[in-house]
Design a protein around this motif. Structure first.
Motif, PDB file in Angstrom:
ATOM      1  N   CYS A  48      -9.537  -7.859  -7.204  1.00 39.50           N
ATOM      2  CA  CYS A  48      -8.178  -7.695  -6.683  1.00 39.50           C
ATOM      3  C   CYS A  48      -7.772  -8.845  -5.769  1.00 39.50           C
ATOM      4  N   LEU A  49      -6.510  -9.201  -5.839  1.00 36.72           N
ATOM      5  CA  LEU A  49      -5.895 -10.085  -4.861  1.00 36.72           C
ATOM      6  C   LEU A  49      -4.679  -9.350  -4.325  1.00 36.72           C
ATOM      7  N   SER A  50      -4.745  -8.973  -3.048  1.00 39.90           N
ATOM      8  CA  SER A  50      -3.701  -8.165  -2.432  1.00 39.90           C
ATOM      9  C   SER A  50      -2.846  -9.023  -1.510  1.00 39.90           C
ATOM     10  N   LEU A  51      -1.511  -8.850  -1.609  1.00 40.23           N
ATOM     11  CA  LEU A  51      -0.563  -9.594  -0.787  1.00 40.23           C
ATOM     12  C   LEU A  51       0.304  -8.610  -0.004  1.00 40.23           C
ATOM     13  N   GLY A  52       0.200  -8.653   1.329  1.00 32.38           N
ATOM     14  CA  GLY A  52       0.971  -7.751   2.183  1.00 32.38           C
ATOM     15  C   GLY A  52       2.177  -8.448   2.788  1.00 32.38           C
ATOM     16  N   SER A  53       3.246  -7.686   2.999  1.00 37.50           N
ATOM     17  CA  SER A  53       4.486  -8.271   3.523  1.00 37.50           C
ATOM     18  C   SER A  53       5.091  -7.397   4.616  1.00 37.50           C
ATOM     19  N   GLN A  56       1.587 -13.594 -13.424  1.00 35.11           N
ATOM     20  CA  GLN A  56       0.401 -12.741 -13.462  1.00 35.11           C
ATOM     21  C   GLN A  56      -0.668 -13.198 -14.471  1.00 35.11           C
ATOM     22  N   PRO A  57      -0.314 -13.588 -15.694  1.00 33.02           N
ATOM     23  CA  PRO A  57      -1.369 -14.033 -16.624  1.00 33.02           C
ATOM     24  C   PRO A  57      -2.162 -15.227 -16.100  1.00 33.02           C
ATOM     25  N   TRP A  58      -1.481 -16.179 -15.447  1.00 29.24           N
ATOM     26  CA  TRP A  58      -2.161 -17.326 -14.866  1.00 29.24           C
ATOM     27  C   TRP A  58      -3.101 -16.884 -13.741  1.00 29.24           C
ATOM     28  N   VAL A  59      -2.575 -16.060 -12.838  1.00 28.37           N
ATOM     29  CA  VAL A  59      -3.357 -15.623 -11.680  1.00 28.37           C
ATOM     30  C   VAL A  59      -4.568 -14.807 -12.118  1.00 28.37           C
ATOM     31  N   SER A  60      -4.377 -13.882 -13.036  1.00 29.48           N
ATOM     32  CA  SER A  60      -5.484 -13.051 -13.510  1.00 29.48           C
ATOM     33  C   SER A  60      -6.566 -13.880 -14.176  1.00 29.48           C
ATOM     34  N   ALA A  61      -6.161 -14.863 -14.983  1.00 31.49           N
ATOM     35  CA  ALA A  61      -7.133 -15.718 -15.661  1.00 31.49           C
ATOM     36  C   ALA A  61      -7.950 -16.531 -14.658  1.00 31.49           C
ATOM     37  N   LEU A  70      -0.266  -6.482 -12.487  1.00 23.55           N
ATOM     38  CA  LEU A  70       0.314  -6.480 -11.152  1.00 23.55           C
ATOM     39  C   LEU A  70       0.701  -5.055 -10.779  1.00 23.55           C
ATOM     40  N   GLN A  71       0.177  -4.566  -9.659  1.00 18.41           N
ATOM     41  CA  GLN A  71       0.501  -3.218  -9.203  1.00 18.41           C
ATOM     42  C   GLN A  71       1.345  -3.281  -7.939  1.00 18.41           C
ATOM     43  N   GLN A  72       2.323  -2.381  -7.851  1.00 16.25           N
ATOM     44  CA  GLN A  72       3.188  -2.295  -6.677  1.00 16.25           C
ATOM     45  C   GLN A  72       2.880  -1.026  -5.897  1.00 16.25           C
ATOM     46  N   LEU A  73       2.987  -1.118  -4.582  1.00  3.55           N
ATOM     47  CA  LEU A  73       2.735   0.042  -3.727  1.00  3.55           C
ATOM     48  C   LEU A  73       3.591   1.236  -4.131  1.00  3.55           C
ATOM     49  N   ALA A  74       4.852   0.977  -4.467  1.00  4.28           N
ATOM     50  CA  ALA A  74       5.776   2.064  -4.798  1.00  4.28           C
ATOM     51  C   ALA A  74       5.317   2.873  -5.996  1.00  4.28           C
ATOM     52  N   PHE A  75       4.523   2.264  -6.871  1.00  2.00           N
ATOM     53  CA  PHE A  75       4.091   2.947  -8.089  1.00  2.00           C
ATOM     54  C   PHE A  75       2.733   3.630  -7.951  1.00  2.00           C
ATOM     55  N   VAL A  76       1.958   3.283  -6.914  1.00  2.96           N
ATOM     56  CA  VAL A  76       0.631   3.894  -6.762  1.00  2.96           C
ATOM     57  C   VAL A  76       0.539   4.823  -5.553  1.00  2.96           C
ATOM     58  N   ALA A  77       1.464   4.683  -4.606  1.00  8.57           N
ATOM     59  CA  ALA A  77       1.402   5.513  -3.398  1.00  8.57           C
ATOM     60  C   ALA A  77       1.829   6.942  -3.694  1.00  8.57           C
ATOM     61  N   PRO A  78       1.137   7.935  -3.142  1.00  9.05           N
ATOM     62  CA  PRO A  78       1.539   9.339  -3.311  1.00  9.05           C
ATOM     63  C   PRO A  78       2.893   9.613  -2.664  1.00  9.05           C
ATOM     64  N   GLN A  89      -0.562  -5.994  -5.619  1.00  9.27           N
ATOM     65  CA  GLN A  89      -1.956  -6.336  -5.874  1.00  9.27           C
ATOM     66  C   GLN A  89      -2.135  -6.798  -7.315  1.00  9.27           C
ATOM     67  N   TYR A  90      -2.745  -7.975  -7.458  1.00 13.45           N
ATOM     68  CA  TYR A  90      -3.165  -8.438  -8.772  1.00 13.45           C
ATOM     69  C   TYR A  90      -4.530  -7.819  -9.059  1.00 13.45           C
ATOM     70  N   ASN A  91      -4.641  -7.096 -10.172  1.00 14.59           N
ATOM     71  CA  ASN A  91      -5.897  -6.468 -10.560  1.00 14.59           C
ATOM     72  C   ASN A  91      -6.440  -7.093 -11.836  1.00 14.59           C
ATOM     73  N   VAL A  92      -7.735  -7.343 -11.852  1.00 16.62           N
ATOM     74  CA  VAL A  92      -8.428  -7.782 -13.061  1.00 16.62           C
ATOM     75  C   VAL A  92      -9.558  -6.794 -13.310  1.00 16.62           C
ATOM     76  N   GLN A  93      -9.393  -5.957 -14.331  1.00 20.31           N
ATOM     77  CA  GLN A  93     -10.400  -4.955 -14.638  1.00 20.31           C
ATOM     78  C   GLN A  93     -11.586  -5.620 -15.324  1.00 20.31           C
ATOM     79  N   LEU A  94     -12.749  -5.577 -14.684  1.00 18.32           N
ATOM     80  CA  LEU A  94     -13.934  -6.257 -15.201  1.00 18.32           C
ATOM     81  C   LEU A  94     -14.751  -5.379 -16.130  1.00 18.32           C
ATOM     82  N   ASP A  95     -14.864  -4.100 -15.772  1.00 19.20           N
ATOM     83  CA  ASP A  95     -15.554  -3.122 -16.596  1.00 19.20           C
ATOM     84  C   ASP A  95     -15.108  -1.740 -16.129  1.00 19.20           C
ATOM     85  N   ALA A  96     -15.829  -0.713 -16.535  1.00 22.78           N
ATOM     86  CA  ALA A  96     -15.390   0.651 -16.219  1.00 22.78           C
ATOM     87  C   ALA A  96     -15.408   0.947 -14.725  1.00 22.78           C
TER      88      ALA A  96
END
Length: 259
Positions: free
Chosen positions: A138-143, A159-164, A95-103, A126-133
């Motif tokens: 992604c599933l993004s939720l805006g508020s 998150q583990p349920w959603v990603s799976a 799970l990624q948060q805007l506050a942690f990825v935004a410049p 955003q829920y991220n599932v890394q498939l390969d390199a």
């Protein structure tokens, strides 16, 4: 073990979702389940790669049709999206948060003012599932309001349920983005300024991209392993070569290069 009615409802709903993995309404069912626990105002399921984002499902616009602002995003604005940039620079599942990825200066950018705050409005996770390199599902939720600590904790807990579920759903999606490589953001500026007698260098293009995404001079210097003074020199050269005086004019040039 003691289960609450909420626990039982969650497990029952997840079981029902598994039954719909191969059905067209899966994504809508997933976000409706999440809405029972956390409020949000917009959503989109998409695949980030080295090509254009592949959209699998999204909430409709106000008139029920495609959102015009989101169409602009797919044409090229995604190249300035903090979540897209993070998926290219540091891909990871979770799970990624805007506050942690935004410049640092994200809210001062034209991208934020003319797209993000109008489309996403205030906050995004955003829920991220890394498939390969190269690929990130992604599933993004805006508020319209900032997510609370409690809401973020709940989203992280499931998150583990959603990603799976997302990973299993991918088997039933038709992926076409890989066959349509998207021009890099630098190519878009090059298209807009290709007639200049003094075109931008590769380093100047990279500095320009970071400026538009909201990176401060210190952030650019750190990422490129150069000094802040060198960053200022590059900015001066960019403005001089393009005959512009502001970052807004640079953003306008970027928009002209969108396909």
């Amino acid at each position: 073990m003691t289960l609450t009615l909420q626990d039982i409802a969650w497990h029952r709903s997840v079981g029902q979702l598994i039954e719909t993995l191969d059905q067209p309404h899966f994504w809508l069912r997933l976000v409706r389940l999440l809405e029972h626990y956390v409020e949000f105002d917009s959503w989109v399921a998409l695949l980030f790669s080295n090509g254009r984002p592949e959209v699998f499902a999204a909430c409709p616009g106000e008139d029920g049709g495609p959102d015009p602002l989101f169409e602009d995003y797919l044409k090229g604005l995604y190249l300035l999206d903090p979540f897209y940039i993070a998926s290219r620079e540091a891909p990871a599942t979770g799970l990624q948060q805007l506050a942690f990825v935004a410049p640092e200066c994200f809210e001062q950018t034209d991208y934020y003012q003319h797209y993000f705050r109008l489309n996403v409005v205030a906050d995004e996770i955003q829920y991220n599932v890394q498939l390969d390199a190269e690929r990130t599902l992604c599933l993004s939720l805006g508020s319209r309001i900032r997510y609370s600590v409690t809401q973020l904790a709940m989203l992280d807990l499931v998150q583990p349920w959603v990603s799976a579920l997302m990973r299993q759903r991918l088997h039933f999606e038709t992926i076409t983005a890989q066959a349509v490589p998207a021009p890099k953001w630098q190519d878009r500026l090059e298209q807009a300024v290709e007639r200049l007698e003094t075109p931008l260098t590769a380093r100047e293009l990279e500095v320009g991209r970071m400026m538009l995404s909201g990176c401060s001079s210190k952030e650019i210097a750190r990422k490129l392993a150069i000094s802040s003074e060198t960053v200022r020199v590059h900015r001066k050269h960019i403005y001089s070569k393009l005959n512009i005086k502001s970052q807004s004019e640079l953003f306008a040039l970027f928009l002209r290069g969108q396909g």
